[in-house]
Design a protein around this motif. Structure first.
Motif, mmCIF file in Angstrom:
data_model
loop_
_atom_site.group_PDB
_atom_site.id
_atom_site.type_symbol
_atom_site.label_atom_id
_atom_site.label_comp_id
_atom_site.label_asym_id
_atom_site.label_seq_id
_atom_site.Cartn_x
_atom_site.Cartn_y
_atom_site.Cartn_z
ATOM 1 N N LYS B 153 26.022 33.771 -3.896
ATOM 2 C CA LYS B 153 25.733 33.894 -2.460
ATOM 3 C C LYS B 153 24.387 33.306 -2.038
ATOM 4 N N TYR B 154 23.334 33.533 -2.845
ATOM 5 C CA TYR B 154 21.997 33.057 -2.448
ATOM 6 C C TYR B 154 21.983 31.548 -2.260
ATOM 7 N N LYS B 156 24.519 29.508 -1.522
ATOM 8 C CA LYS B 156 25.620 28.912 -0.753
ATOM 9 C C LYS B 156 25.175 28.282 0.567
ATOM 10 N N PRO B 157 24.242 28.916 1.327
ATOM 11 C CA PRO B 157 23.889 28.316 2.621
ATOM 12 C C PRO B 157 23.442 26.851 2.530
ATOM 13 N N ILE B 158 22.651 26.501 1.520
ATOM 14 C CA ILE B 158 22.183 25.109 1.452
ATOM 15 C C ILE B 158 23.346 24.159 1.158
ATOM 16 N N ASP B 160 26.437 24.635 2.152
ATOM 17 C CA ASP B 160 27.203 24.538 3.401
ATOM 18 C C ASP B 160 26.533 23.596 4.403
ATOM 19 N N ARG B 161 25.216 23.442 4.299
ATOM 20 C CA ARG B 161 24.523 22.547 5.233
ATOM 21 C C ARG B 161 24.536 21.090 4.770
ATOM 22 N N ILE B 162 24.476 20.875 3.461
ATOM 23 C CA ILE B 162 24.233 19.517 2.958
ATOM 24 C C ILE B 162 25.491 18.817 2.404
ATOM 25 N N ILE B 178 18.405 22.553 -5.613
ATOM 26 C CA ILE B 178 17.883 23.430 -4.563
ATOM 27 C C ILE B 178 18.686 24.732 -4.500
ATOM 28 N N SER B 182 16.886 28.282 -5.077
ATOM 29 C CA SER B 182 16.921 29.377 -4.099
ATOM 30 C C SER B 182 17.441 30.654 -4.750
#
Lengths: 247, 247
Positions: B153-154, B156-158, B160-162, B178, B182
């Motif tokens: 989970k930690y 995943k956001p990057i 989803d953006r890149i 990255i 993170s």
């Protein structure tokens, strides 16, 4: 699910919450998870809730009932220390969970709830507490100046990079928005509107409050600029020299 | 815990893994979670493992045993399609879990493992599969061009953006670094060295491979520049106009 967080900095406290509630994928609804209680010139409290909506609502109802009842043993306007209020909320939560505990033993569901309670009582410092479903609780510390409940992992890395006690309240609030935005991009069970509340240290009046809907101009502009900022930070990263490592 | 991921882009595949293993907080060790198998001019496979180290190692041992055994019913050099190899690994994993299943029924531990298998068989596209502890599996898709196992989970956001199919292999690799960085900042159960492997489409030789230790120059430089990039992106965000919202 839910994602709520509270940040404690030198100048005061920031609270932030999403507003999505779901009982299965076919019953998704919008509920505020933030309750604010202001006792002018004495104390300002904010409560964030996560977990069973029934238990969370019952706890908030219990708080209001006890405030109305002159014979209640305790209410949130009482207590010299914030941890007394945290203990009381833990008791309300445990009482509510026990009431339906037998029924939940035979079901797959859970009626557990977690809470973040924060605020300031006159003469005391600003504080935030995480109250576990079992009724016990922890406070934030100088080293860990934030607390999270619900889907907390997606939005943690940005907090770990940005938050420290000496950043401004307004920076802490923007960081909370980014933390929520990152979570919402990666997990559909967390959704807008984003609710923010800002307690300035030693101000015992209604905290500043702000609701960002999915298409509010402010939110869209933060979202777009953050996305661009991340991409440009990414594009500026040094390249890995694969030739150096190949073997 | 563990965090491993694989990314599929137009030019090929990137695999990345951390190296921390722990059985309780007092037994923390460093193990590679990446196994690479190259059959020159025929197929290139990479296997990432998460979960029980015993089960993971037994599966890798089983793969090697079957490759050595001319009487084995199947080995990873066989099969026209990658999903046949995925199915075989699922069978090895299930077999190993069943062998000790009775013992685990009475313990709090788990001997489950998850795997990411990826690579290319000549004449077939590059593919990545996530193999569940139950032995079944899914592949990535054009819409979801990455797969994760472990503490996912930690980081995943990057992604989803890149990540999208048209970014370069080298950008996908930096994004994986990255994503791992993170995760490691926010969760102590994931740790260096970071291992990276890069399969270029239609190249059936040893994939490019790179190990970044905690104090390697390249990793420190990416880390520092990313941290600065994030902070500067954050500082450039529009301020929330609290006055506009106050009520």
């Amino acid at each position: 699910m839910t994602y709520c967080l509270a940040i404690s900095v030198d100048d005061g406290l920031v609270f932030a919450s999403d507003s999505r509630t779901n009982a299965g994928v076919d019953y998704v609804a919008t509920y505020s998870k933030m309750s604010r209680f202001v006792f002018d010139d004495n104390r300002v409290l904010t409560l964030l809730t996560s977990g069973s909506l029934a238990t969370s609502q019952a706890v908030v109802n219990g708080i209001k009932r006890d405030l109305d009842d002159p014979e209640a043993k305790f209410d949130i306007s009482q207590g010299k220390y914030l941890h007394e209020v945290a203990e009381y909320i833990g008791r309300l939560s445990q009482h509510e969970q026990r009431t339906h505990g037998k029924a939940f033993e035979n079901s797959n569901g859970s009626n557990e709830s977690s809470f973040i309670l924060g605020g300031q009582i006159k003469g005391q410092p600003c504080e935030i507490y995480l109250i576990y479903p079992q009724g016990n609780f922890i406070s934030a510390s100088a080293e860990t100046p934030y607390l999270q409940i619900g889907e907390s992992k997606y939005g943690k890395p940005i907090l770990d990079r940005i938050i420290s006690a000496d950043i401004s309240l307004s920076d802490a609030a923007r960081c909370a928005v980014i933390s929520l935005d990152s979570t919402m991009r990666s997990n559909v069970s967390v959704g807008t509107p984003i609710e923010l509340s800002l307690h300035r240290r030693d101000v015992f009046q209604s905290p500043e409050h702000l609701v960002l809907s999915a298409n509010s101009e402010d939110y869209l502009s933060i979202q777009a600029q953050w996305n661009n900022g991340i991409k440009s930070a990414f594009n500026q990263l040094p390249k890995l020299d694969w030739d150096k490592y190949n073997r």
